[in-house]
Motif scaffolding. Sequence first.
Motif, PDB file in Angstrom:
ATOM      1  N   ASN A 103       0.799  -1.226   0.017  1.00 19.14           N
ATOM      2  CA  ASN A 103      -0.201   0.089  -0.062  1.00 19.14           C
ATOM      3  C   ASN A 103       0.820   1.301   0.021  1.00 19.14           C
ATOM      4  O   ASN A 103       0.434   2.249  -0.454  1.00 19.14           O
ATOM      5  CB  ASN A 103      -1.088  -0.084   1.209  1.00 19.14           C
ATOM      6  N   LEU A 104       1.974   1.240   0.826  1.00 16.69           N
ATOM      7  CA  LEU A 104       2.720   2.200   0.529  1.00 16.69           C
ATOM      8  C   LEU A 104       3.395   2.559  -0.652  1.00 16.69           C
ATOM      9  O   LEU A 104       3.715   3.616  -1.362  1.00 16.69           O
ATOM     10  CB  LEU A 104       3.906   2.042   1.405  1.00 16.69           C
ATOM     11  N   GLY A 105       3.677   1.542  -1.490  1.00 16.95           N
ATOM     12  CA  GLY A 105       4.039   1.550  -2.977  1.00 16.95           C
ATOM     13  C   GLY A 105       2.964   2.201  -3.675  1.00 16.95           C
ATOM     14  O   GLY A 105       3.456   3.108  -4.661  1.00 16.95           O
ATOM     15  N   ASN A 106       1.694   1.903  -3.493  1.00 16.96           N
ATOM     16  CA  ASN A 106       0.566   2.310  -4.116  1.00 16.96           C
ATOM     17  C   ASN A 106       0.373   3.716  -3.881  1.00 16.96           C
ATOM     18  O   ASN A 106       0.435   4.446  -5.035  1.00 16.96           O
ATOM     19  CB  ASN A 106      -0.670   1.586  -3.901  1.00 16.96           C
ATOM     20  N   ALA A 107       0.829   4.051  -2.595  1.00 20.73           N
ATOM     21  CA  ALA A 107       0.524   5.619  -2.324  1.00 20.73           C
ATOM     22  C   ALA A 107       1.899   6.618  -3.194  1.00 20.73           C
ATOM     23  O   ALA A 107       1.460   7.392  -3.634  1.00 20.73           O
ATOM     24  CB  ALA A 107       0.706   5.797  -0.959  1.00 20.73           C
ATOM     25  N   TYR A 108       3.101   5.777  -3.106  1.00 21.54           N
ATOM     26  CA  TYR A 108       4.151   6.734  -3.806  1.00 21.54           C
ATOM     27  C   TYR A 108       3.938   6.483  -5.077  1.00 21.54           C
ATOM     28  O   TYR A 108       4.157   7.499  -6.009  1.00 21.54           O
ATOM     29  CB  TYR A 108       5.384   6.225  -3.156  1.00 21.54           C
ATOM     30  N   ASN A 109       3.318   5.690  -5.858  1.00 17.61           N
ATOM     31  CA  ASN A 109       2.876   5.547  -7.297  1.00 17.61           C
ATOM     32  C   ASN A 109       2.149   6.554  -7.684  1.00 17.61           C
ATOM     33  O   ASN A 109       2.400   7.072  -8.764  1.00 17.61           O
ATOM     34  CB  ASN A 109       2.753   4.078  -7.306  1.00 17.61           C
ATOM     35  N   LYS A 110       1.167   6.687  -6.899  1.00 16.06           N
ATOM     36  CA  LYS A 110       0.325   7.831  -7.208  1.00 16.06           C
ATOM     37  C   LYS A 110       0.630   9.125  -7.298  1.00 16.06           C
ATOM     38  O   LYS A 110       0.356   9.959  -7.886  1.00 16.06           O
ATOM     39  CB  LYS A 110      -1.102   7.649  -6.191  1.00 16.06           C
TER      40      LYS A 110
END
Length: 610
Positions: free
Chosen positions: A500-507
């Motif tokens: 989920n941290l990866g998703n947040a930074y990806n966004k």
Amino acid sequence: DKAQQILNSIPANQRSDSDVTALRNKIASEKQTAQAKAQAEKAAQEKADKLAQAQKALDAGDYAKAQAILNTLPSSEKRDTDVQALISKAAAQEKEALAKKAAEEERIKKAAEDAAKAKKQAELAALQKDIDSEIAKGKAALAAGNVEEAIAHFNKAMRMLPSDDPAYAAKKKSEIAQALYDASEATDNPADKKKLADAAKTLANEAVAKGSDDAGSHYVLGMEALKNKNYAQAEAEFEKAIKADPKNASYYYQLGRAQAQQGKFKAAQASFKNSTELNPKFAPAFYNLGYVSERLNDNSQALVSYRKAYQIDGEYERAYIAAGRIMARQGDNQGASAAFDKAIKINPANSQTYQEYGSALAAIGNYSAAENSFKKAIAYMDKSKADPATYYNLSTVLLAQEKNSEALSYAKQSYELKASANDELKNNITYNYALAQEKAGNAELAKSLYNEVLLNDPNNVKARTNLGALYNEDGQSDSAIAVLSKAYELDSSNFEVNNNLGNAYNKKENFTQAIKYYQNALAISPKDNTVRANLAKAYAGAKQYDSAKVAYEDVIAANPKDWESYLELSKVCIALGDMESAETYLTYLQKNNPTYKMAEVAKLLASIKK
């Protein structure tokens, strides 16, 4: 005298003759000698008479008379050997007589004392018999449920207690105290229970105040302390009871209970073992030995103990439940089912049995059977004392089966009942309700509930992870990163947190950070194809096309029908100038799923052919 008279008759002128004078002198000398002899013989006779009288007095035991007679002798005679011998004999015999007299007097005195003591002991024995009789009558009255009659007998016994034997009095008070307390535990009448317990406590305190170390008093005081949740005092009292009576299984049993309540499970285990050794037929001791052994993660000992408890008492419902719980954890589903079925046969309307059975089934992933058991628990539950845990557990197994709508209903009910739960369960209930709302599509309410969980438990990683995911879905990347970063601090090896941290930074198009957390997630779960696709996308965003190409190729190798990855892989190939590979992937996609993003696929193919 006659010779003197004859000489006196001689004329005066002839008396001076030498021969007359010589004879006169001879007569005077012999007379003097005769008188001295007579006096000596008289003194000797008097001495002999007195010695004889003294001996006679001695023989008669009249030592004072004998001494008095001997004292009349002249001092010169007292030094004579025979007189000295008799004086010594008189003194020795008097001493011996006095000693005999003293001994006889002592014998008579002791005999009198022994007689008095025997009489007192007989009277005491009779009194003690009467006291024991009254106590026995009191105990019999208690057994028959006649509390007032029992107390009357006990009071009579206490009035009879001897004031000069405090130790005995304390012992009897202690005996009565234990009888009263045992009766208070046995009765269901609240008024009698209080009256008996109060009386027992008073007597026990009186006995201890008088210096009694009798086991019964310490047992009663220990039970009172246990009832009042003063577990340290209870432990101390039971230890004193055991010191006085080390062969009493009940004392070790109650000691174990006091220790267990303080979390002293190892000490409690030893106490319960002692209890079972002293009384191998004491089922509650075996059950509690199982309980503390389970707390010590000694499941083997726990299971043996629970089984022993229900072997002794075939109706020991709780022992079957506990044994079933352990067997379910050990994967012995057949044994667990048999144990729970036995408990249900004993009491088919016991909500707790179904609750425990449901928890055991849920733990091994048999959610359908767990659902059925939890529903039975609710059906038999006293709704005035509704258990929030049962509704919570039912909701969790429904969610596990993706019965989200029904799960939400029970999650809501558990949430509405959570006031009676402990803090940990309250947070679990709130979290579960948030999860159910999330699955029902109620994101805002779910976020509010997750925040409620974090308000009470800021270190709840699951709540932070799910809240972060919701923030991600709403495009609130900064909020997501803030919540998830704290979760990462708490548990850096958590797969969901990293993903989920990866998703947040990806966004946020912070691809470097996104790549870092996706890589972490893949290290935790190397076969997760979704994360691998996310990592490939992040590589592409960072223009690390070579890495992106490798990642996408791994994705479609694992899942040949991941059509989105075919499309994204073709774009990466175009970016790398590898038009041939791009065309291959697009053609494959167009052939195998012609309706998937048809216009975009056609446009990319057209651009390649130009």
